[in-house]
Design a protein around this motif. Structure first.
Motif, PDB file in Angstrom:
ATOM      1  N   LYS A   1       6.898  19.625   3.273  1.00  0.00           N
ATOM      2  CA  LYS A   1       6.582  20.022   1.732  1.00  0.00           C
ATOM      3  C   LYS A   1       7.369  21.139   1.475  1.00  0.00           C
ATOM      4  O   LYS A   1       7.639  21.895   2.188  1.00  0.00           O
ATOM      5  CB  LYS A   1       5.110  20.240   1.717  1.00  0.00           C
ATOM      6  N   THR A   2       7.307  21.577   0.301  1.00  0.00           N
ATOM      7  CA  THR A   2       7.891  22.786  -0.210  1.00  0.00           C
ATOM      8  C   THR A   2       6.964  23.987   0.353  1.00  0.00           C
ATOM      9  O   THR A   2       7.931  24.930   0.349  1.00  0.00           O
ATOM     10  CB  THR A   2       8.165  22.782  -1.858  1.00  0.00           C
ATOM     11  N   ASN A   3       6.142  23.994   0.609  1.00  0.00           N
ATOM     12  CA  ASN A   3       5.270  24.969   0.985  1.00  0.00           C
ATOM     13  C   ASN A   3       5.357  25.246   2.608  1.00  0.00           C
ATOM     14  O   ASN A   3       4.829  25.919   3.228  1.00  0.00           O
ATOM     15  CB  ASN A   3       3.576  25.055   0.745  1.00  0.00           C
ATOM     16  N   GLY A   4       6.179  24.103   3.149  1.00  0.00           N
ATOM     17  CA  GLY A   4       6.457  24.405   4.688  1.00  0.00           C
ATOM     18  C   GLY A   4       5.620  23.541   5.470  1.00  0.00           C
ATOM     19  O   GLY A   4       5.784  23.134   6.567  1.00  0.00           O
ATOM     20  N   GLU A   5       4.624  22.671   4.975  1.00  0.00           N
ATOM     21  CA  GLU A   5       3.251  22.095   5.598  1.00  0.00           C
ATOM     22  C   GLU A   5       4.287  20.762   6.013  1.00  0.00           C
ATOM     23  O   GLU A   5       5.103  20.336   5.179  1.00  0.00           O
ATOM     24  CB  GLU A   5       2.493  21.698   4.680  1.00  0.00           C
ATOM     25  N   GLU A   6       4.085  20.110   7.058  1.00  0.00           N
ATOM     26  CA  GLU A   6       4.697  19.075   7.740  1.00  0.00           C
ATOM     27  C   GLU A   6       3.741  17.805   7.931  1.00  0.00           C
ATOM     28  O   GLU A   6       2.664  18.096   8.294  1.00  0.00           O
ATOM     29  CB  GLU A   6       5.391  19.518   8.938  1.00  0.00           C
ATOM     30  N   PHE A   7       4.280  16.589   7.396  1.00  0.00           N
ATOM     31  CA  PHE A   7       3.500  15.587   7.706  1.00  0.00           C
ATOM     32  C   PHE A   7       4.287  14.682   8.685  1.00  0.00           C
ATOM     33  O   PHE A   7       5.545  14.111   8.228  1.00  0.00           O
ATOM     34  CB  PHE A   7       3.461  14.795   6.357  1.00  0.00           C
ATOM     35  N   SER A   8       3.548  14.176   9.716  1.00  0.00           N
ATOM     36  CA  SER A   8       4.339  13.359  10.766  1.00  0.00           C
ATOM     37  C   SER A   8       3.673  11.973  10.565  1.00  0.00           C
ATOM     38  O   SER A   8       2.633  11.706  10.614  1.00  0.00           O
ATOM     39  CB  SER A   8       3.895  13.823  11.975  1.00  0.00           C
ATOM     40  N   VAL A   9       4.809  11.110  10.170  1.00  0.00           N
ATOM     41  CA  VAL A   9       4.565   9.757  10.031  1.00  0.00           C
ATOM     42  C   VAL A   9       3.929   8.945  11.124  1.00  0.00           C
ATOM     43  O   VAL A   9       4.691   8.914  12.006  1.00  0.00           O
ATOM     44  CB  VAL A   9       5.692   9.032   9.227  1.00  0.00           C
ATOM     45  N   PRO A  10       2.833   8.429  11.257  1.00  0.00           N
ATOM     46  CA  PRO A  10       2.234   7.694  12.469  1.00  0.00           C
ATOM     47  C   PRO A  10       3.114   6.560  13.061  1.00  0.00           C
ATOM     48  O   PRO A  10       3.621   5.802  12.099  1.00  0.00           O
ATOM     49  CB  PRO A  10       0.883   7.334  12.289  1.00  0.00           C
ATOM     50  N   LYS A  11       3.362   6.598  14.244  1.00  0.00           N
ATOM     51  CA  LYS A  11       4.087   5.218  14.810  1.00  0.00           C
ATOM     52  C   LYS A  11       5.283   5.123  14.256  1.00  0.00           C
ATOM     53  O   LYS A  11       5.524   3.858  14.013  1.00  0.00           O
ATOM     54  CB  LYS A  11       2.711   4.179  14.668  1.00  0.00           C
ATOM     55  N   SER A  12       6.072   5.977  13.670  1.00  0.00           N
ATOM     56  CA  SER A  12       7.056   5.767  12.999  1.00  0.00           C
ATOM     57  C   SER A  12       8.387   5.445  14.286  1.00  0.00           C
ATOM     58  O   SER A  12       9.141   6.411  14.436  1.00  0.00           O
ATOM     59  CB  SER A  12       7.424   6.761  12.069  1.00  0.00           C
ATOM     60  N   TYR A  13       8.444   4.200  14.409  1.00  0.00           N
ATOM     61  CA  TYR A  13       9.600   3.915  15.259  1.00  0.00           C
ATOM     62  C   TYR A  13      10.227   2.770  14.753  1.00  0.00           C
ATOM     63  O   TYR A  13       9.801   1.631  14.594  1.00  0.00           O
ATOM     64  CB  TYR A  13       9.314   3.301  16.792  1.00  0.00           C
ATOM     65  N   PHE A  14      11.722   2.909  14.218  1.00  0.00           N
ATOM     66  CA  PHE A  14      12.454   1.794  13.375  1.00  0.00           C
ATOM     67  C   PHE A  14      14.058   1.904  13.972  1.00  0.00           C
ATOM     68  O   PHE A  14      14.520   2.584  14.468  1.00  0.00           O
ATOM     69  CB  PHE A  14      12.436   2.360  12.061  1.00  0.00           C
ATOM     70  N   LEU A  15      14.306   0.368  14.006  1.00  0.00           N
ATOM     71  CA  LEU A  15      15.437   0.009  14.702  1.00  0.00           C
ATOM     72  C   LEU A  15      16.312  -0.357  13.274  1.00  0.00           C
ATOM     73  O   LEU A  15      16.137  -1.078  12.761  1.00  0.00           O
ATOM     74  CB  LEU A  15      15.590  -1.230  15.472  1.00  0.00           C
ATOM     75  N   LEU A  16      17.390   0.759  13.084  1.00  0.00           N
ATOM     76  CA  LEU A  16      18.464   0.527  12.164  1.00  0.00           C
ATOM     77  C   LEU A  16      19.504   0.031  12.731  1.00  0.00           C
ATOM     78  O   LEU A  16      19.986   0.511  13.843  1.00  0.00           O
ATOM     79  CB  LEU A  16      18.787   1.700  11.648  1.00  0.00           C
TER      80      LEU A  16
END
Length: 263
Positions: free
Chosen positions: A77-92
């Motif tokens: 976020k612009t205030n520096g707060e971070e959000f970790s996306v749960p179980k985010s494993y993707f094959l590109l």
């Protein structure tokens, strides 16, 4: 006296109504949203495609696969707060059909995938995205654990790098020609030391919320994967070429990905 009481009641009703409206607005503003992240594969300034000749310097490349794991996505976020996306494993990936004999002659189909969708993202203004390329050691060292899209049924595992089977983090394959010399290239990473992080700032802040469709458009440059790698001398890159493997992993971390736009 009655007039005073009536005024007080009216004021109470008005303020109560305002509070309820404020609550509704607040709830609407805080409703999580989703964001689409596009990973557009290119080779330099040209759109990437399989079975297509690409020239870089004195070499001509023709690829049959480009695959990599994106994991542990974080939005800042612009205030520096971070959000970790749960179980985010993707094959590109962009790959031709793969015959996987170790899975009983199973064929992994030809696939092109350059997009992921992140859901339930807290509403707000964001300034950056972070993610890792590869699979962290918790899952790389124990394939009985599953999260996101992690699976052994996609041809992105290897039993020759470690005592136990582990994931292939990234894979580029095909042919390279220089002069009259032709080589088959197979450039992969997959050791725990090859697990690398990428941090990208947006050109401008982007709002995420339930009322807005949001996209983050990135570029993944295959030419940068091979930057500084002498594929004519070392056409196969695996655990036995750990130094070169590290150089490739560093390329993914610092050179391959860039932000095109956010909207």
């Amino acid at each position: 006296m009655k007039k005073i009481i009536l005024l007080l009641v009216a004021a109470t009703v008005i303020f109560s109504s305002c509070d309820k409206n404020d609550d509704v607005i607040s709830e609407t503003q805080e409703t999580p949203g989703k964001v689409t992240v596009n990973f557009d594969a290119v080779f330099g300034s040209t759109d990437f495609a399989l079975s297509t000749n690409f020239t870089s310097g004195t070499k001509t490349y023709n690829f049959d696969k480009f695959r990599y794991w994106v994991s542990n996505v974080v939005l800042v976020k612009t205030n520096g707060e971070e959000f970790s996306v749960p179980k985010s494993y993707f094959l590109l990936e962009e790959t031709k059909a793969l015959a996987l004999s170790d899975l009983g002659e199973f064929t992994y189909p030809a696939t092109k995938r350059e997009q992921i969708v992140l859901s339930d993202i807290p509403a707000g203004d964001y300034k950056a995205i972070k993610f890792s390329v590869g699979v962290d050691s918790k899952y790389n060292d124990n394939m009985s654990l599953q999260a996101g899209e992690l699976s052994q049924y996609n041809g992105m595992t290897n039993i020759s790098w470690m005592w136990l089977t582990s994931y292939i983090f990234t894979a580029v394959g095909g042919k390279v020609t220089e002069g009259t010399t032709n080589k088959t290239i197979k450039v992969e990473t997959g050791l725990n030391a090859n697990y690398k992080s990428v941090s990208l700032n947006f050109p401008q802040n982007v709002k995420i919320g339930a009322t807005k469709a949001t996209s983050i458009n990135l570029k993944a440059d295959v030419a940068k994967v091979l930057d500084g790698i002498d594929v004519m001398t070392t056409p196969t890159v695996g655990a036995s070429q750990a130094t070169t493997m590290t150089a490739v992993a560093n390329n993914y971390s610092t050179k391959v990905f860039s932000v095109v736009s956010v909207n």
